[in-house]
Design an enzyme around this catalytic site. Structure first.
Site, short mmCIF file in Angstrom:
data_model
loop_
_atom_site.label_atom_id
_atom_site.label_comp_id
_atom_site.label_asym_id
_atom_site.label_seq_id
_atom_site.Cartn_x
_atom_site.Cartn_y
_atom_site.Cartn_z
N ASN A 163 -47.05 27.73 106.37
CA ASN A 163 -46.45 27.13 107.57
C ASN A 163 -45.51 25.97 107.24
OD1 ASN A 163 -48.12 25.06 106.84
ND2 ASN A 163 -49.38 25.08 108.69
N LYS A 164 -45.21 25.75 105.96
CA LYS A 164 -44.35 24.63 105.59
C LYS A 164 -42.86 25.03 105.68
CE LYS A 164 -47.62 21.62 104.58
NZ LYS A 164 -48.95 22.21 104.61
N ASN A 165 -41.95 24.07 105.48
CA ASN A 165 -40.51 24.35 105.65
C ASN A 165 -40.00 25.41 104.69
OD1 ASN A 165 -40.87 22.13 107.33
ND2 ASN A 165 -38.80 21.36 106.96
#
Ligand SMILES: *Cc1c(COP(=O)(O)O)cnc(C)c1O
Length: 382
Positions: A181-183
């Protein structure tokens, strides 16, 4: 009648380019640490204007290894914000050091408070871990001065802020996560950036059992055997993840820019909505746009609101339940009051933010949220 939309909170942007990169690694016949890991580390360091990058199996592993490489251990204290992911505190405990929870500046500036950090200094304080919450850069000049004055190690949890201007420059080390779910993502993974070659060397050794030379180094170099110089771990990254990381890194700046555009859309839409909802960090431009944390008006029943939004197709979350309120932490540290953190965490609602969204999705989320808040009698006020 507004047309219903399905709006996910976060979503990994992976596709054909990542699949092709994976196939290339499989075809190459070398799947553990090797050429792709080296290329990924080099590219990630370059993107941040840093000399040294050590990729690892997760952001948590990066935090743990950094603290271990700094030599932290039993009897030491590390200042951390309570408003962060629990991994920050866990990484301290892994080394034997005690995490000391610090309050936020204010509900409009939910970064760790410098003055509260100052108040919690003891003779045992050895390090401070700042977190670029939501992707907004902490005031790093001030934290650097604080660390210098009190002779503390300055560690950046930069899991929300890859490729943000100014990230990693002031810290003794900065840690990034590539969780889904990170960039940018490698499914699981992380990396540590530092200016310090000795620290990078120690982290490299510690990620690989404390061994003096890795398998691939022995394959190509003159080292036919190895020594073990420390109690290390297996926190390695592999070629498959590094290959995905190289593809993702190429798109990161565009994604971050788009995330910021979505945030601006949220800010403008809420200002015009009459909902009473605000977004923190108003006027602070420096963000990688990892989260869209919204501050709900006082007295809103957040659980009912989240349920109503879910029924409207909108996924939301809370970042974060404060660390000092978890039962494990209370059992080890006793109960503690951090008033601003508790107020913020009780009113915070994280809204969908990822590159797969359309601007119209943002409008839809704001419309739905506003209409639920305005439907009095629906149990949304306590
Ligand atoms: C995701 C995250 C971590 C942990 O990273 P993992 O890769 O999941 O271990 C640590 N700190 C913050 C602020 C994070 O968001």
């Amino acid at each position: 009648m507004i047309e219903r939309r399905e709006v996910a909170l976060a979503a990994p942007a992976v596709g054909k380019a990542e699949a092709d990169a994976l196939r290339d690694v499989v075809d190459s016949g070398w799947i553990t640490m090797g050429e792709a890991v080296r290329r990924f580390e080099h590219a990630f360091a370059q993107r941040h204007d840093m000399e040294h990058a050590v990729s690892v199996s997760s952001g948590t592993a990066g935090l743990h290894l950094s603290l271990a490489a700094f030599g932290l251990g039993s009897g030491d204290e590390v200042l951390i914000p309570s408003l962060t992911f629990v991994a920050c505190a866990n990484a301290c405990w892994y080394t034997g050091a005690k995490p000391v929870s610090v309050d936020i500046e204010s509900v409009d500036r939910p970064h760790m408070s410098l003055s509260d950090a100052q108040d919690r200094l003891t003779s045992r304080t050895k390090a401070v871990m700042v977190v670029h919450y939501g992707g907004w850069l902490c005031p790093m000049e001030a934290w650097r001065a604080f660390a210098r004055e009190h002779e503390l190690i300055l560690l950046e949890d930069a899991c929300h802020a890859p490729a943000l201007n100014g990230v990693a420059a002031q810290g003794d080390a900065a840690v990034f996560s590539f969780y889904g779910n990170k960039n940018m993502t490698t499914a699981e993974g992380g990396i540590v950036l530092t200016h310090n070659p000795d620290l990078a060397g120690r982290i490299k050794r510690l990620r690989n059992h404390g061994m003096s030379a890795s398998t691939s180094e022995r394959q190509v170099g003159q080292n036919f055997t190895y020594d073990v110089t420390d109690l290390g771990f297996n926190y390695r990254m592999d070629e498959l993840r590094a290959a995905i990381g190289l593809v993702q890194l190429d798109k990161l700046l565009d994604w971050n820019r788009y995330r910021v555009a979505l945030l601006q859309r949220y800010r403008a839409a809420f200002a015009a909505s009459g909902s009473g909802v605000t977004l923190p960090f108003d006027g602070l431009e420096a963000t990688a746009g990892h989260l869209c944390p919204a501050l709900l008006p006082n007295g809103v029943n957040r659980k009912n609101l989240m349920q109503a939004l879910r029924e409207a197709g909108v996924q939301t979350s809370v970042h974060y339940p404060p660390i000092h309120t978890f039962s494990y932490y209370e059992s080890r540290l006793g109960s503690q009051k951090l008033p601003k953190t508790e107020t913020f965490a009780a009113r915070e609602l994280s809204l969908p933010l990822h590159p797969g969204l359309e601007l119209e999705d943002v409008d839809y989320v704001v419309e739905q949220l506003t209409s639920v808040l305005n439907s009095h009698g629906g149990g949304y006020n306590r």
